[in-house]
Design a protein around this motif. Structure first.
Motif, mmCIF file in Angstrom:
data_model
loop_
_atom_site.group_PDB
_atom_site.id
_atom_site.type_symbol
_atom_site.label_atom_id
_atom_site.label_comp_id
_atom_site.label_asym_id
_atom_site.label_seq_id
_atom_site.Cartn_x
_atom_site.Cartn_y
_atom_site.Cartn_z
ATOM 1 N N SER B 258 23.249 -25.607 28.695
ATOM 2 C CA SER B 258 21.969 -25.532 29.399
ATOM 3 C C SER B 258 21.157 -26.780 29.053
ATOM 4 O O SER B 258 21.409 -27.425 28.026
ATOM 5 C CB SER B 258 21.200 -24.286 28.948
ATOM 6 O OG SER B 258 20.792 -24.462 27.599
ATOM 7 N N GLN B 260 18.301 -26.925 27.835
ATOM 8 C CA GLN B 260 17.671 -26.698 26.524
ATOM 9 C C GLN B 260 18.662 -26.986 25.398
ATOM 10 O O GLN B 260 18.314 -27.573 24.372
ATOM 11 C CB GLN B 260 17.171 -25.248 26.404
ATOM 12 C CG GLN B 260 16.009 -24.900 27.322
ATOM 13 C CD GLN B 260 16.418 -24.716 28.777
ATOM 14 O OE1 GLN B 260 17.593 -24.459 29.096
ATOM 15 N NE2 GLN B 260 15.466 -24.848 29.679
ATOM 16 N N GLN B 261 19.901 -26.547 25.579
ATOM 17 C CA GLN B 261 20.929 -26.826 24.561
ATOM 18 C C GLN B 261 21.148 -28.331 24.414
ATOM 19 O O GLN B 261 21.295 -28.845 23.321
ATOM 20 C CB GLN B 261 22.249 -26.136 24.932
ATOM 21 C CG GLN B 261 22.267 -24.639 24.670
ATOM 22 C CD GLN B 261 23.582 -24.016 25.115
ATOM 23 O OE1 GLN B 261 24.007 -24.208 26.258
ATOM 24 N NE2 GLN B 261 24.217 -23.280 24.234
ATOM 25 N N GLN B 263 19.043 -30.782 24.992
ATOM 26 C CA GLN B 263 17.921 -31.423 24.281
ATOM 27 C C GLN B 263 18.001 -31.151 22.776
ATOM 28 O O GLN B 263 17.745 -32.035 21.958
ATOM 29 C CB GLN B 263 16.578 -30.918 24.842
ATOM 30 C CG GLN B 263 16.321 -31.346 26.293
ATOM 31 C CD GLN B 263 16.333 -32.858 26.516
ATOM 32 O OE1 GLN B 263 15.929 -33.620 25.644
ATOM 33 N NE2 GLN B 263 16.829 -33.301 27.662
ATOM 34 N N LYS B 264 18.386 -29.928 22.417
ATOM 35 C CA LYS B 264 18.498 -29.582 20.991
ATOM 36 C C LYS B 264 19.618 -30.406 20.347
ATOM 37 O O LYS B 264 19.483 -30.894 19.220
ATOM 38 C CB LYS B 264 18.802 -28.078 20.876
ATOM 39 C CG LYS B 264 18.828 -27.572 19.457
ATOM 40 C CD LYS B 264 19.088 -26.074 19.443
ATOM 41 C CE LYS B 264 19.479 -25.621 18.050
ATOM 42 N NZ LYS B 264 20.018 -24.267 18.023
#
Lengths: 62, 282
Positions: B258, B260-261, B263-264
């Motif tokens: 995703s 979000q994943q 970016q992390k």
């Protein structure tokens, strides 16, 4: 022997020399990314990581 | 133009001259496959190899592992970091010291290791996100370009000319290697992985990190491929002329992250690469 050719798009000068002296402004970030991703840009392809990295670079540090 | 071509026999012959992994590392890696590991015995075996012990402790005490200054023995390292991490640390230390720094025009050894380490951390993060083996991913990431290091060490003239040609034509180095050397660093890396008897999945990840084979689900080769792309894109080698290689859309879809994943993973990879690279000065 024949040599592989790539369309003659002039490569931009790198904006940032190292990870510790990284570009922070939007224009600088775009310039450096355009240089790093020049192979796919010159081939007319948008690399799936381009916008993700751009978003990461322009985000405020947490 | 005239150009150097490497005969496959010459490459094979050089790979065969690589020293075997130290017995202590072989035992450590085999111990991971057993359940009845005699940790004390294993720690003693490693401790007898003073050079390996020193390198392993230096890396184990780096800020990355969060125990800086607290690890003073191999037994302590195993207690604090765990057997799997110590095996990875010891293997890393050995691999780094297996290649001499020869003069090879256009090849930056420090930049090479910065990229290798960043890819290792990134692959480990990808493994966590996709529920795959993190230590195997770390090894695959660390070693994915080992063929480049071997070419720089054993064929510095040929690789130097190849890199110069790649720079002149602004193409990715693997394209120039295939054209000028009649092989490429991924193929050479695959030979080294076989020479060192690495697990088949790690050998495949090294050999196929530019073109991961089709598969139903994500593989170690996919992780090495995506991690390699991400760390080039994150500009973590510190090399002005860096270039992001093509990304396999099939591999990218198999890894299925995703936003979000992603970016992390970017954040953690940058932080980890920064924290440990100074400890690995070779």
């Amino acid at each position: 022997m024949s040599e592989p050719t790539r369309s003659a798009v002039p490569a931009a000068e790198p904006a940032a020399a190292s990870p510790t002296a990284r570009a922070t402004g939007a224009a600088e970030v775009r310039e450096r990314l355009n240089y790093l991703f020049r192979a796919s840009l010159q081939d007319g392809r948008l690399h799936p990581l381009y916008h993700l990295i751009q978003q990461h670079r322009l985000r405020e540090p947490s | 133009m005239t150009h150097p071509t490497l005969h496959p026999d010459a490459v094979h012959a050089k790979v065969r001259t690589l020293p075997a992994l130290p017995q202590a590392v072989i035992e450590l890696r085999s111990a991971l496959k057993r359940e009845d590991v005699a940790v004390d015995e294993l720690a003693a075996t490693i401790s007898h190899d003073q050079a390996l012990t020193a390198k392993t402790l230096r890396l184990a005490n780096s800020s990355f592992y969060g125990v800086a200054g607290r690890v003073s023995s191999i037994r302590g390292a195993i207690n604090i970091l765990g057997l799997r991490t110590v095996a990875t640390v010891a293997t890393t230390a050995v691999v780094i010291s297996s290649f001499d720094r020869t003069a090879c025009a256009g090849f930056d050894f420090d930049g090479f290791w910065r990229h290798a380490l960043a890819t290792a951390f990134c692959a480990q993060e990808l493994a966590a996100a996709t529920h795959m083996d993190g230590e195997a991913a770390f090894s695959a990431g660390l070693l994915h370009d080992i063929g480049r290091l071997a070419l720089a060490t054993y064929f510095p003239l040929e690789l130097g000319q190849t890199l110069a040609w790649a720079g002149e034509h602004d193409v990715h180095s693997i394209e120039a290697e295939r054209l000028m050397l009649n092989t490429d660093h991924a193929a050479v890396g695959g030979l080294i992985a076989e020479h060192w008897n690495f697990a088949p999945a790690i050998a495949e990840a090294i050999r196929c990190h530019h073109e991961p084979p089709a598969h139903k689900s994500a593989t170690l080769a996919d992780l090495a491929h995506v991690a390699d792309n991400m760390t080039h894109a994150l500009d973590l080698s510190g090399l002005d002329e860096d270039m992001v290689p093509p990304l396999s859309l099939a591999a990218w879809e198999r890894v299925a992250l995703s936003p979000q994943q992603v970016q992390k993973i970017f954040e953690r990879t940058e932080r980890q690469a920064q924290s440990v690279r100074d400890s690995l000065t070779v």
